[in-house]
Every structure is written in structure tokens, then in C-alpha cells.
Design an enzyme around this catalytic site. Structure first.
Site, PDB file in Angstrom:
ATOM      1  N   HIS A 246       0.828  -1.207   0.000  1.00 34.21           N
ATOM      2  CA  HIS A 246       0.000   0.000   0.000  1.00 34.21           C
ATOM      3  C   HIS A 246       0.864   1.258   0.000  1.00 34.21           C
ATOM      4  O   HIS A 246       0.405   2.333  -0.378  1.00 34.21           O
ATOM      5  CB  HIS A 246      -0.940   0.009   1.204  1.00 34.21           C
ATOM      6  CG  HIS A 246      -0.247   0.169   2.522  1.00 34.21           C
ATOM      7  ND1 HIS A 246       0.503  -0.841   3.088  1.00 34.21           N
ATOM      8  CD2 HIS A 246      -0.169   1.210   3.378  1.00 34.21           C
ATOM      9  CE1 HIS A 246       0.999  -0.416   4.240  1.00 34.21           C
ATOM     10  NE2 HIS A 246       0.608   0.819   4.434  1.00 34.21           N
TER      11      HIS A 246
ATOM     12  N   THR B 267      16.643  -0.026  17.727  1.00 37.70           N
ATOM     13  CA  THR B 267      15.530  -0.845  18.218  1.00 37.70           C
ATOM     14  C   THR B 267      15.520  -0.881  19.740  1.00 37.70           C
ATOM     15  O   THR B 267      14.461  -0.723  20.368  1.00 37.70           O
ATOM     16  CB  THR B 267      15.610  -2.271  17.647  1.00 37.70           C
ATOM     17  OG1 THR B 267      15.725  -2.210  16.223  1.00 37.70           O
ATOM     18  CG2 THR B 267      14.372  -3.058  18.002  1.00 37.70           C
TER      19      THR B 267
ATOM     20  N   LYS C 293       9.844  -8.941   4.365  1.00 36.52           N
ATOM     21  CA  LYS C 293      10.815  -9.635   5.210  1.00 36.52           C
ATOM     22  C   LYS C 293      11.544 -10.662   4.376  1.00 36.52           C
ATOM     23  O   LYS C 293      11.002 -11.210   3.411  1.00 36.52           O
ATOM     24  CB  LYS C 293      10.134 -10.330   6.396  1.00 36.52           C
ATOM     25  CG  LYS C 293      11.050 -10.510   7.596  1.00 36.52           C
ATOM     26  CD  LYS C 293      11.288  -9.203   8.320  1.00 36.52           C
ATOM     27  CE  LYS C 293      12.154  -9.382   9.549  1.00 36.52           C
ATOM     28  NZ  LYS C 293      12.237  -8.138  10.330  1.00 36.52           N
TER      29      LYS C 293
ATOM     30  N   SER D  96      15.673   3.383  10.235  1.00 36.99           N
ATOM     31  CA  SER D  96      15.928   2.954   8.857  1.00 36.99           C
ATOM     32  C   SER D  96      15.280   3.927   7.870  1.00 36.99           C
ATOM     33  O   SER D  96      15.844   4.223   6.808  1.00 36.99           O
ATOM     34  CB  SER D  96      15.379   1.541   8.628  1.00 36.99           C
ATOM     35  OG  SER D  96      16.292   0.559   9.083  1.00 36.99           O
TER      36      SER D  96
ATOM     37  N   LYS E 160       3.561  -2.486  11.792  1.00 36.06           N
ATOM     38  CA  LYS E 160       4.504  -1.648  12.535  1.00 36.06           C
ATOM     39  C   LYS E 160       4.706  -0.302  11.844  1.00 36.06           C
ATOM     40  O   LYS E 160       4.634   0.758  12.475  1.00 36.06           O
ATOM     41  CB  LYS E 160       5.839  -2.400  12.638  1.00 36.06           C
ATOM     42  CG  LYS E 160       6.802  -1.915  13.690  1.00 36.06           C
ATOM     43  CD  LYS E 160       8.069  -2.761  13.677  1.00 36.06           C
ATOM     44  CE  LYS E 160       7.802  -4.214  13.971  1.00 36.06           C
ATOM     45  NZ  LYS E 160       9.047  -5.011  14.025  1.00 36.06           N
TER      46      LYS E 160
END
Length: 474
Positions: free
Chosen positions: A68, A197, A109, A366, A97
Site C-alpha cells: 500500500h 531498536t 521480510k 531505517s 509496525k
């Protein structure tokens, strides 16, 4: 005696069950909801590599869950345990996320079945470059379409190899450095990405502790200072989260769990000392502490204020959930608590901050790195000295009117933000805003029973609106 079944669902099933609960709270056409839940495409690749005179065959995947927004984003995982199911589940989590924390990416991924510990550096480089080439051929590595990042088993080194492989095959792409994030700073990376993270998880916990209602439901009060914390996994995420919580927030790290056992010390463990011991010895067994757990998993059940699973998925399951004594579980890893385990924990009053929020620091930074690579300029390069000059003039104006500013404070005020400071500021702002949106949704909707369902509902609604606004109608 009746045998109790503790059969766990797969990782992808766990993610999809949470999706179903969240989607049920929304007014989204059923067909569109069904479409959003599944992966758009999954590419499987097999290739040979000659190693010490013989051929070895490797298998890997790259899944695109939602396009999307473009490019799609998601790490590449190297592990002997990688499966297509796991890669699809992680791609889905990436979609949710990114949508939750307002990063304009779709979810993807990658995974390769390989144990990096079994191969020398030069062999791992050949394997990585060959895997990258197979993905580049299908535009599954491309700065405009699909941008990988580090994940379990990969890091800056592998991202630099992948970026260089892309450049070799697409030398005329002026934005080639944006084909992957998590690179070394010297190779187009961004300051703050390595700890992003873990740092993001800390920012999320800090925001949680700013809200009295939220702390009350977790039976906690005050700040993070003095809170007893157990961390599962002292890898990149767990180490940085634990170190920052200890050094900057005054939290007490009473437990650290690694692959070869668990360390417990009620007085607190020194995170840097444990990390250095692990680096030298390959594990934590033998480190001096109050109590060593041969079965590290058992330490998850020790009493604490905050439990931070920061390594693998499915470490808290239907089997051990009834014995978890933490007041708050902060999911710094992807999928560490299974769907059925969460149901048990919620009934027991254990509060949980979900992975699709707390684990988002990496993709946020990122995003900043990707923007930096596209703009071809370091953040702060054009404004830092100007801001310092303006701050100095402001101090001079104040002091000329009799307001003396102490020297140390004046020196701090006159320092303009560099790339690292701007990255931290952007990460903090993103994590704060996302938590506030998530908690507001949770408290406002009676049929939403957890932060996870609130976060998923927000993400699903954003993705659905994107498709509808593009002209995709049921």
C-alpha cells in the site's frame, strides 16, 4: 487424569488471530480485510555456493505482505531455523509496525536458511552476495521498491555487502545506497541505527511511565528508576535496551537470559560486564552472580517489575504463561508472546506493550537512513553551525540585559544538533506519538482489550484507507 494440551499455533497463525480480533472492531469491508491479512507475494530462491571445493545448496525467501506504500521494508534474517511461515509472519508485522508509527513503507521480510557460526567471513560474504543477487534480479532489493535491513543473524557487515552487490549490478542508479539500510556510517549508514531498536524500546517504556492510568493497570508507579527488570536475549536489541535503562534511567537489571543459561542477581547485574564476558566466552555460563539458571527459560518466571523478551519469537507460551510473575511485559522482540499465552496473561492482569509498537525503533531510524541516502546529504550539515550562531546570539542578548547564564549551561545551549542528536529526537517523537495514539484508542474503545489490539486496529485502518484512497474498492 486428563492430559492438558499445550499445542501452540504457528507464528503466522498467532499474528493472524490478533489481526482478526482487531479487524472485528473496525468497519472495513470483509473482502478488503481478508486481502490485507495475507501476503501479496512470496519469492523462494535456491542457489548453490562452492565452499572448500564442494557445492552447498541454500534456500531463502523474500515476502511482501503489503504494498500500500512503496518501497516495502523489512529485515533479512540468517538462521538455520528460518521458515517461509516465519518470514510471512514477520512481513505482516512490518506492515502493521510501519503503519502504526507513521513510517511510509509497506511490509516485507527476508530469510535465508544458514547458520553464520558455521562459516568463515569470506564464505559468509559469498553466500550473502549470492542471495542478494538472486533478490536483485527480481527487484526485491531496490531503493524504490524493496529495502532490506538487518535482522537476527545479520548486521552492518551484511548490509554493506548487499549494498555493494546492488551497486555492481545497478551502477547507474544514483540512489543505490538507499537499496538497504542498517549500513555502517562509512558506507552510507546513519548514526544511531545500531542501537535504534533497543533505544526505541526504552523511549516506549518512558512514554508508558508518563501516564498514570497505564501504570495503574500494570500495578506500577513512579518512574523507571529502581524498577527490577529481566531481559531475555543480550543481542543487539536486548543489550542496548538494558544498558540504556540501567545507565540513563536507573533501572535495576536483575536478570539476563542467554542461550546457555540465565543470570540472576537481586542487587543488579552490570550489563557491560555481562556483555564483555559473553563476547569472550560465547555465552554467560560462568559469570559470577547470585544465582545461575542452567535452563534460562525458567528465569522468565522470576518475579520482576518488567520482563523484556528481546530475542526470539514464542518464548512465552501457553505452557509457561501461568507462571509468569512480571507486572509488565515489554515485547522488544518480534512475537515473543504467543496468542494463547497472551489470553492467559491478560486474564491474570499482566499488562503488555506489544511488539508492533515497542520493536519499531529500527524501522523508524531505517526510514531516516533511507531519506538521508535519497537526499545525498548528512542530517544537520547545512543547519548545525547556523543554529549554534543563533543560540550564541540569544545568550549574548540575555546576558546584555543582566541575565547571567552559567558557563556549563551556556556551552550546552550553544551546541547545534548533529546527525546523532537529530536521529534520537526523531525516534523519540515517533515513539511518543505512536504510544499516545495507541493508548487513546485502547482507553476509548470498550471492546478493545489490549494495547496490541488497539495498535493492530490503528494499523489495519490506515492500510485499508490507503488502498481505498488509491481506488481499490471492494
Amino acid at each position: 487424569m486428563t492430559k492438558v494440551t499445550t499445542q501452540e499455533k504457528s507464528f503466522r497463525e498467532n499474528v493472524n488471530l490478533s489481526f482478526d480480533l482487531a479487524a472485528a472492531t473496525l468497519d472495513i469491508p470483509e473482502g478488503l480485510s481478508y486481502f490485507i491479512k495475507g501476503a501479496v507475494n512470496v519469492y523462494q530462491v535456491r542457489f548453490p555456493v562452492r565452499i572448500h571445493g564442494r557445492f552447498e545448496s541454500f534456500i531463502g525467501w523474500r515476502a511482501v505482505h503489503s504494498n500500500h506504500k512503496l518501497p516495502v521494508k523489512g529485515g533479512i534474517r540468517f538462521s538455520p531455523m528460518v521458515t517461509q511461515d516465519e518470514v510471512e509472519a514477520l512481513a505482516a508485522l512490518m506492515s502493521y509496525k510501519c503503519a502504526l508509527v507513521n513510517v511510509p513503507f509497506g511490509g516485507s521480510k527476508g530469510g535465508l536458511v544458514v547458520d553464520p557460526k558455521l562459516y568463515e567471513t569470506d564464505i559468509m560474504e559469498r553466500i550473502t552476495r549470492r542471495f542478494a543477487y538472486e533478490l536483485i534480479k527480481k527487484d526485491l532489493i531496490n531503493p524504490a521498491l524493496n529495502v532490506p535491513a538487518p535482522d537476527m543473524g545479520t548486521g552492518q557487515r551484511e548490509m554493506a555487502w548487499i549494498a555493494d552487490t546492488y551497486i555492481q549490478h545497478r551502477p547507474t542508479d544514483i540512489n543505490h545506497l538507499a537499496c538497504v539500510t542498517g549500513k555502517p556510517v562509512s558506507a552510507g549508514g546513519i548514526r544511531g541505527r545500531v542501537e535504534a531498536t533497543g533505544r526505541g524500546a526504552v523511549f516506549g517504556l518512558r512514554e508508558f511511565f508518563r501516564h498514570a492510568e497505564d501504570k495503574k493497570q500494570a500495578r506500577l508507579e513512579g518512574t523507571l528508576e529502581g524498577k527490577r527488570i529481566i531481559v531475555q536475549g543480550l543481542g543487539n536489541v536486548g543489550y542496548h535496551a538494558a544498558k540504556i535503562l540501567q545507565d540513563e534511567d536507573g533501572a535495576k537489571i536483575i536478570g539476563i537470559i542467554e542461550w546457555d543459561g540465565g543470570l540472576y542477581d537481586s542487587a543488579g547485574l552490570n550489563v557491560d560486564e555481562v556483555a564483555e564476558f559473553k563476547k569472550v566466552h560465547g555465552g554467560v555460563k560462568g559469570f559470577r552472580c547470585e544465582q545461575f539458571y542452567d535452563e534460562g527459560r525458567a528465569l522468565l518466571e522470576e518475579e520482576c517489575d518488567i520482563l523484556i523478551p528481546a530475542a526470539m519469537e514464542a518464548v512465552i507460551t501457553l505452557e509457561n504463561a501461568p507462571r509468569i510473575q512480571a507486572k509488565l511485559i515489554a515485547e522488544a522482540a518480534n512475537g515473543p508472546v504467543t496468542f494463547d499465552a497472551e489470553t492467559v496473561l491478560r486474564k491474570r492482569g499482566v499488562c503488555m506493550i506489544p511488539d508492533i509498537y515497542l520493536n519499531a525503533g529500527g524501522v523508524i531510524v531505517s526510514y531516516f537512513e533511507w531519506i538521508k541516502n535519497l537526499s545525498h546529504i548528512r542530517f544537520g550539515r547545512m543547519t548545525r553551525r547556523w543554529e549554534e550562531t543563533q543560540n550564541e546570539l540569544l545568550i549574548q542578548a540575555l546576558e546584555s540585559n543582566g541575565h547571567k547564564i552559567e558557563g556549563t549551561l551556556a556551552a550546552k545551549l550553544m551546541v547545534g544538533p548533529g546527525e546523532g542528536e537529530l536521529v534520537l529526537s526523531g525516534l523519540d517523537d515517533s515513539m511518543r506519538e505512536a504510544f499516545q495514539h495507541m493508548r487513546e484508542y485502547f482507553w476509548r474503545h470498550e471492546n478493545v482489550e489490549s494495547y496490541r489490539i488497539a495498535a493492530m486496529a490503528i494499523a489495519i485502518e490506515k492500510i485499508a484507507n490507503s488502498y481505498l484512497e488509491m481506488g481499490v474498492y471492494p
